[in-house]
Design a protein around this motif. Structure first.
Motif, mmCIF file in Angstrom:
data_model
loop_
_atom_site.group_PDB
_atom_site.id
_atom_site.type_symbol
_atom_site.label_atom_id
_atom_site.label_comp_id
_atom_site.label_asym_id
_atom_site.label_seq_id
_atom_site.Cartn_x
_atom_site.Cartn_y
_atom_site.Cartn_z
ATOM 1 N N LYS A 56 102.610 75.035 27.041
ATOM 2 C CA LYS A 56 102.820 74.507 28.212
ATOM 3 C C LYS A 56 102.021 73.362 28.572
ATOM 4 O O LYS A 56 102.082 72.124 28.515
ATOM 5 C CB LYS A 56 103.138 74.977 29.169
ATOM 6 C CG LYS A 56 104.949 75.716 28.652
ATOM 7 C CD LYS A 56 105.787 76.392 29.741
ATOM 8 C CE LYS A 56 106.926 77.361 29.696
ATOM 9 N NZ LYS A 56 107.192 78.181 30.820
ATOM 10 N N LYS A 57 100.771 73.923 28.704
ATOM 11 C CA LYS A 57 99.746 73.453 29.592
ATOM 12 C C LYS A 57 99.091 72.335 28.342
ATOM 13 O O LYS A 57 98.537 71.011 28.754
ATOM 14 C CB LYS A 57 98.743 74.852 29.948
ATOM 15 C CG LYS A 57 97.472 74.868 28.775
ATOM 16 C CD LYS A 57 97.184 75.643 29.783
ATOM 17 C CE LYS A 57 95.904 76.678 28.656
ATOM 18 N NZ LYS A 57 95.103 77.800 30.048
ATOM 19 N N ASN A 115 94.491 71.561 33.970
ATOM 20 C CA ASN A 115 94.559 72.727 34.578
ATOM 21 C C ASN A 115 95.710 73.220 34.718
ATOM 22 O O ASN A 115 96.978 72.460 34.663
ATOM 23 C CB ASN A 115 94.257 72.935 35.546
ATOM 24 C CG ASN A 115 92.549 72.237 36.098
ATOM 25 O OD1 ASN A 115 91.895 73.694 35.081
ATOM 26 N ND2 ASN A 115 91.967 71.694 36.973
ATOM 27 N N SER A 116 96.147 74.435 34.453
ATOM 28 C CA SER A 116 97.773 75.150 34.771
ATOM 29 C C SER A 116 97.983 75.764 36.071
ATOM 30 O O SER A 116 97.115 76.445 35.977
ATOM 31 C CB SER A 116 97.974 75.926 33.204
ATOM 32 O OG SER A 116 97.644 76.917 33.903
ATOM 33 N N ALA A 147 101.988 79.152 31.698
ATOM 34 C CA ALA A 147 102.209 78.165 33.374
ATOM 35 C C ALA A 147 102.098 76.858 32.663
ATOM 36 O O ALA A 147 101.480 76.446 31.617
ATOM 37 C CB ALA A 147 101.033 78.991 34.460
ATOM 38 N N ASN A 148 102.967 76.394 33.481
ATOM 39 C CA ASN A 148 103.004 74.770 34.087
ATOM 40 C C ASN A 148 101.417 73.941 33.932
ATOM 41 O O ASN A 148 101.140 74.352 34.884
ATOM 42 C CB ASN A 148 104.349 74.110 34.317
ATOM 43 C CG ASN A 148 105.950 74.527 33.958
ATOM 44 O OD1 ASN A 148 105.968 75.695 33.963
ATOM 45 N ND2 ASN A 148 106.037 73.674 32.653
ATOM 46 N N LEU A 149 101.310 72.291 34.137
ATOM 47 C CA LEU A 149 100.550 71.787 34.487
ATOM 48 C C LEU A 149 100.596 72.133 36.208
ATOM 49 O O LEU A 149 101.702 72.128 36.333
ATOM 50 C CB LEU A 149 100.128 70.121 33.780
ATOM 51 C CG LEU A 149 99.706 70.530 32.549
ATOM 52 C CD1 LEU A 149 99.641 68.910 32.243
ATOM 53 C CD2 LEU A 149 98.388 70.406 32.368
ATOM 54 N N THR A 173 100.031 68.185 29.052
ATOM 55 C CA THR A 173 98.470 67.103 28.502
ATOM 56 C C THR A 173 99.215 66.337 27.769
ATOM 57 O O THR A 173 98.440 65.106 28.275
ATOM 58 C CB THR A 173 97.484 67.741 28.732
ATOM 59 O OG1 THR A 173 97.087 68.939 29.841
ATOM 60 C CG2 THR A 173 96.320 67.167 28.141
ATOM 61 N N ALA A 174 99.583 66.344 27.031
ATOM 62 C CA ALA A 174 99.808 65.010 25.499
ATOM 63 C C ALA A 174 101.235 64.894 26.235
ATOM 64 O O ALA A 174 101.335 63.795 25.702
ATOM 65 C CB ALA A 174 100.205 65.764 24.194
#
Length: 426
Positions: A289-290, A234-235, A245-247, A294-295
């Protein structure tokens, strides 16, 4: 192009008419795997395609046969098997002529020139374009691996001891070798696949559709590997595509948990496997970004991570960030069109699922070429398309395929189709 570009009243595309793909080669050379995979890809392109398996026809009509039935010197058995193969060919022709089909794949051995000449002439007499695919392999390790991974699990060997099944199948191959004649007639359209993709010989292949078939086959292999799907976390602004958006804090926790689970699962999976058979893991993700964030825990753990912009989620265009109520108020006509055709509809300045499927062609080809294990971290819209390709799902179902964030999907490609496991994430 990796999805149907247009529709026709006849159901046939590319002005290519009807095409019959005829496999040629000894058992355990990858014919069935290529037939099933090619069928799946053609359907993904929107081409009406079907596999006609001589082996399935034989089992349905004659049951599981003993070794002497495959002896070329057994005239009665040979006559019976040819009769069944001709029934299969007749059904193939009927389907192409009256069943709305465009590409039919005749999956059999077809190892003699006389047999291939009979098939070739019969197809041409029915206005069907033949294309022969010959699979040649002179490497015993490849053949044995194919026997163990595919053939001993076939309906012919239900209830057999695996080692005895291998010995029986080797004897069957030996019997076919006595009559095997490689294709030498250069007037025929044919493709020769040498040693499971090491070399290709292409002869007299013409037309867009047949060229697409060759292109796909040149990206295909029979090595075992596993594909994993996982949603990105989720961001901070999950409802906006443009915000990128970022996480969120919750998304960061998810990323850590996903990494821990995946690495532990992969390690356990290969804990009892010989070193030479262990496959490394690679992570593919998008440039959003999200997905990238996540990676990041995988990067920190030393796992290779590749970013690909083609894995970015479906672009919602001017519908970005709008609630369902806002969409119905602002774009009532578009909402009605979406309900009518969810796969092809696009909001203003947006992508449709069809557009996304076309965009994902390069990923599909990379998946077919990939010989190691891959985890794809992406948005649900992207994973829906890739899932539909791997499991041969109709385009109209793609918008409704569920890829929950709480599960990691493990997909194992095989000669007879993909197998799926859904692994609960912590």
């Amino acid at each position: 192009m990796a999805a149907q570009l247009y529709e026709t009243t006849s159901g046939r595309l590319f002005h290519a008419g009807a095409v019959a793909v005829i496999t040629v080669g000894l058992p355990a050379r990858g014919k069935t795997h290529a037939s099933r995979s090619l069928c799946r890809y053609m359907r993904w392109l929107g081409v009406s395609t079907k596999v006609f398996s001589v082996g399935n026809y034989r089992r349905e009509r004659l049951g599981s046969l003993s070794e002497e039935w495959f002896d070329p010197n057994n005239t009665k058995a040979t006559t019976a098997r040819i009769k069944v193969a001709d029934e299969c060919l007749d059904d193939l022709i009927h389907w192409l002529q009256t069943g709305g089909g465009q590409v039919a794949i005749f999956d059999g051995n077809n190892v003699t020139e006389v047999r291939r000449k009979h098939i070739h002439d019969k197809l041409l007499n029915n206005d069907i374009h033949p294309l022969f695919l010959e699979f040649i392999c002179n490497k015993p390790d490849i053949i044995l691996a194919n026997i163990r991974s595919v053939k001993i699990s076939s309906p012919d060997y239900v209830g057999w001891d695996p080692e005895e099944a291998v010995r029986d199948y080797k004897r069957r191959i030996k019997q076919h070798e006595e009559n095997y004649e490689t294709i030498t007639d250069t007037t025929l359209p044919f493709v020769k696949n040498m040693n499971a993709g090491e070399q290709f010989i292409v002869n007299n292949v013409m037309g867009y559709l047949q060229s697409r078939i060759v292109y796909y086959l040149m990206n295909l292999h029979i090595h075992p590997r596993t594909v994993y799907f996982a949603r990105c976390g989720n961001s901070l602004n999950d409802n906006s595509y443009k915000a990128d958006a970022n996480l969120s804090p919750e998304g960061e926790i998810y990323a850590e948990k996903l990494t821990e689970f995946m690495l532990a699962y992969h390690k356990e999976k290969y804990s009892k496997v010989p070193a030479e058979e262990k496959r490394p893991l690679t992570v593919w993700t998008s440039t959003q970004k999200k997905a990238l964030e996540t990676a990041i825990p995988f990067v920190n753990a030393g796992v290779p991570v590749r970013q690909q912009s083609v894995l970015n989620q479906l672009n919602p265009g001017e519908s970005d960030g709008l609630t369902q109520e806002e969409l119905e108020a602002k774009y009532p006509e578009e909402v009605a069109k979406l309900r009518e055709n969810p796969y092809r509809h696009r909001y203003p300045r947006a992508e449709s699922y069809h557009d996304l499927a076309v965009r994902l062609e390069s990923v599909i080809m990379e998946l077919e070429r990939e010989k190691n294990d891959v985890l794809i971290i992406a948005h649900e819209t992207v994973l829906r398309c890739l899932y539909a390709y791997l499991f041969d799902r109709p385009a109209k179902e793609i918008p409704f395929i569920s890829i929950p964030r709480s599960f990691m999907i493990e997909i194992t490609p095989s000669a007879y189709g993909c197998k799926e496991s859904r692994l609960q994430l912590p």
